[in-house]
Design an enzyme around this catalytic site. Structure first.
Site, short mmCIF file in Angstrom:
data_model
loop_
_atom_site.label_atom_id
_atom_site.label_comp_id
_atom_site.label_asym_id
_atom_site.label_seq_id
_atom_site.Cartn_x
_atom_site.Cartn_y
_atom_site.Cartn_z
N SER A 154 35.47 -1.57 10.61
CA SER A 154 34.53 -1.93 9.54
C SER A 154 35.36 -2.24 8.30
O SER A 154 36.49 -1.75 8.16
CB SER A 154 33.62 -0.73 9.25
N TYR A 167 32.03 8.35 8.65
CA TYR A 167 32.10 6.99 9.21
C TYR A 167 33.45 6.35 8.85
O TYR A 167 34.14 5.79 9.69
CB TYR A 167 30.94 6.18 8.64
N1 LIG Z 1 25.96 -3.38 11.01
C1 LIG Z 1 26.89 -3.25 10.10
O1 LIG Z 1 26.67 -3.40 8.89
C2 LIG Z 1 28.31 -2.93 10.52
C3 LIG Z 1 29.35 -3.15 9.60
C4 LIG Z 1 30.67 -2.88 10.00
C5 LIG Z 1 30.92 -2.39 11.26
N2 LIG Z 1 29.89 -2.16 12.12
C6 LIG Z 1 30.22 -1.66 13.46
O2 LIG Z 1 29.84 -2.63 14.41
C7 LIG Z 1 29.65 -2.01 15.67
C8 LIG Z 1 28.36 -2.52 16.30
O3 LIG Z 1 27.26 -2.06 15.54
P1 LIG Z 1 25.96 -2.96 15.26
O4 LIG Z 1 26.03 -3.39 13.86
O5 LIG Z 1 25.81 -3.98 16.32
O6 LIG Z 1 24.79 -1.86 15.35
P2 LIG Z 1 23.78 -1.50 16.53
O7 LIG Z 1 23.21 -0.18 16.17
O8 LIG Z 1 22.83 -2.62 16.74
O9 LIG Z 1 24.72 -1.41 17.82
C9 LIG Z 1 25.50 -0.28 18.13
C10 LIG Z 1 25.27 0.04 19.59
O10 LIG Z 1 26.09 1.16 19.97
C11 LIG Z 1 25.34 1.95 20.87
N3 LIG Z 1 25.93 3.29 20.93
C12 LIG Z 1 25.89 4.25 19.99
N4 LIG Z 1 26.51 5.37 20.42
C13 LIG Z 1 27.00 5.09 21.66
C14 LIG Z 1 27.74 5.82 22.61
N5 LIG Z 1 28.12 7.09 22.40
N6 LIG Z 1 28.07 5.22 23.77
C15 LIG Z 1 27.67 3.95 24.03
N7 LIG Z 1 26.95 3.22 23.17
C16 LIG Z 1 26.62 3.77 21.99
C17 LIG Z 1 23.93 1.90 20.30
O11 LIG Z 1 22.95 2.29 21.25
C18 LIG Z 1 23.82 0.45 19.88
O12 LIG Z 1 23.31 -0.37 20.91
C19 LIG Z 1 29.68 -0.51 15.40
O13 LIG Z 1 30.96 -0.01 15.74
C20 LIG Z 1 29.48 -0.43 13.90
O14 LIG Z 1 30.03 0.76 13.36
C21 LIG Z 1 28.60 -2.43 11.79
#
Ligand SMILES: NC(=O)c1ccc[n+]([C@@H]2O[C@H](COP(=O)([O-])OP(=O)(O)OC[C@H]3O[C@@H](n4cnc5c(N)ncnc54)[C@H](O)[C@@H]3O)[C@@H](O)[C@H]2O)c1
Length: 279
Positions: A154, A167
């Protein structure tokens, strides 16, 4: 002909959001894709994670590209589950060329107020689970003498922000883990890199805990209130306040199609924020 014809990808957290977008981007380039996801809620978090229905839908969307797909309900924190899913993928698809260690969760709390339960939920998912996924695929990739591993950190791992100590600590940890792994596997045709997105339009960013922490002045803030507040902020690049999942998929595609010269890198998709040090 796609750039990834004959390749097999394994994605964690692939039921929705960025993981789903990456799955479709790789499928569009000809890769077979195995999507895994916990597809269940996590105690201690105040917003819902993906569902088995979303996992099944992602598989269907991948198959529409004419490639093979599978969906496995896997908790990436659980060594047995992730190892078994990797073994099943190799048995069914023959190899694993690409790992996207993408899954993640968020919540908000100052360091002072963070409970052991919340710390463990976030750090075990966002750091330990990424470690377990990477560890699980290395033997197969070494045997193939080929692998492209990408972990999702991130822009929070280029800086810091209040209420996100768990986080941000985990995401900085992912960068350290990736750089170390990159050195360890460099002789076997395996690259290991990080994508670092800024805010993305997914359920991890648009959820009630986020609205509550960012709009403390609004009673019962809604998604509409939050989107309006973002619009009003002097933030972003070229009028874009936050990314779409497909913006991150383009960075993923760039790294997985590299011929093996980029490793241990952090590719920021951050709307330029690190240039002036503001997250
Ligand atoms: N959305 C944002 O603003 C943002 C910004 C920077 C980084 N991220 C990172 O991007 C990545 C994807 O997130 P996203 O934005 O698509 O959100 P999201 O919540 O749509 O997707 C995350 C997915 O991870 C799954 N998950 C959670 N815990 C898990 C586990 N223990 N085992 C397997 N699956 C698990 C959830 O069920 C979900 O489908 C994450 O690592 C998040 O930290 C997100």
């Amino acid at each position: 002909m796609g750039q990834l014809d004959g390749r097999v990808a394994f994605i964690t957290g692939g039921a929705r959001g960025q993981g789903r977008a990456h799955a479709l981007a790789l499928a569009a380039e000809g890769a077979d894709v195995v999507v895994t996801d916990i597809a269940a809620d996590l105690p201690g978090l105040r917003y819902p994670l993906a569902t088995p229905g979303q996992l099944a839908e992602t598989v269907k969307l991948i198959e529409e590209y004419g490639v093979r797909a599978a969906g496995l309900q896997v908790d990436a924190r659980d060594s047995e589950q992730i190892n078994a899913a990797v073994a099943q993928t190799v048995a069914d698809f023959g190899r694993i060329d690409i790992l996207l260690a993408n899954h993640g969760v968020v919540d908000f709390s100052t360091v002072e107020q963070t409970t052991d339960e919340l710390w463990n939920a976030v750090v075990e998912t966002n750091l330990t689970g990424i470690f377990k996924a990477i560890r699980a695929v290395i033997p197969q990739m070494r045997a193939q003498k080929y692998g492209r591993i990408i972990a999702t950190a991130s822009m929070g791992a280029r800086n810091a922000a209040p209420n996100l100590g768990h986080y941000i600590a985990a995401k900085w940890g992912v960068i350290g883990l990736v750089k170390t792994t990159a050195l360890e596997v460099a002789g076997d045709g395996i690259t290991v890199n990080v994508v670092a997105p800024g805010a993305v339009d997914t359920d991890l960013f648009f959820n009630q805990p986020t609205y509550d922490v960012f709009l403390p002045d609004v009673i019962n803030p809604t998604e509409a209130d939050f989107r309006k507040r973002l619009d009003d902020l002097d933030y972003g690049l070229n009028g874009v306040r936050f990314l779409q999942p497909e913006d991150v998929s383009r960075a993923v595609l760039y790294l997985v199609t590299d011929r093996g010269l980029m490793t241990g890198q952090v590719l920021e998709i951050g709307l330029g924020t690190s240039a002036h040090g503001i997250y």
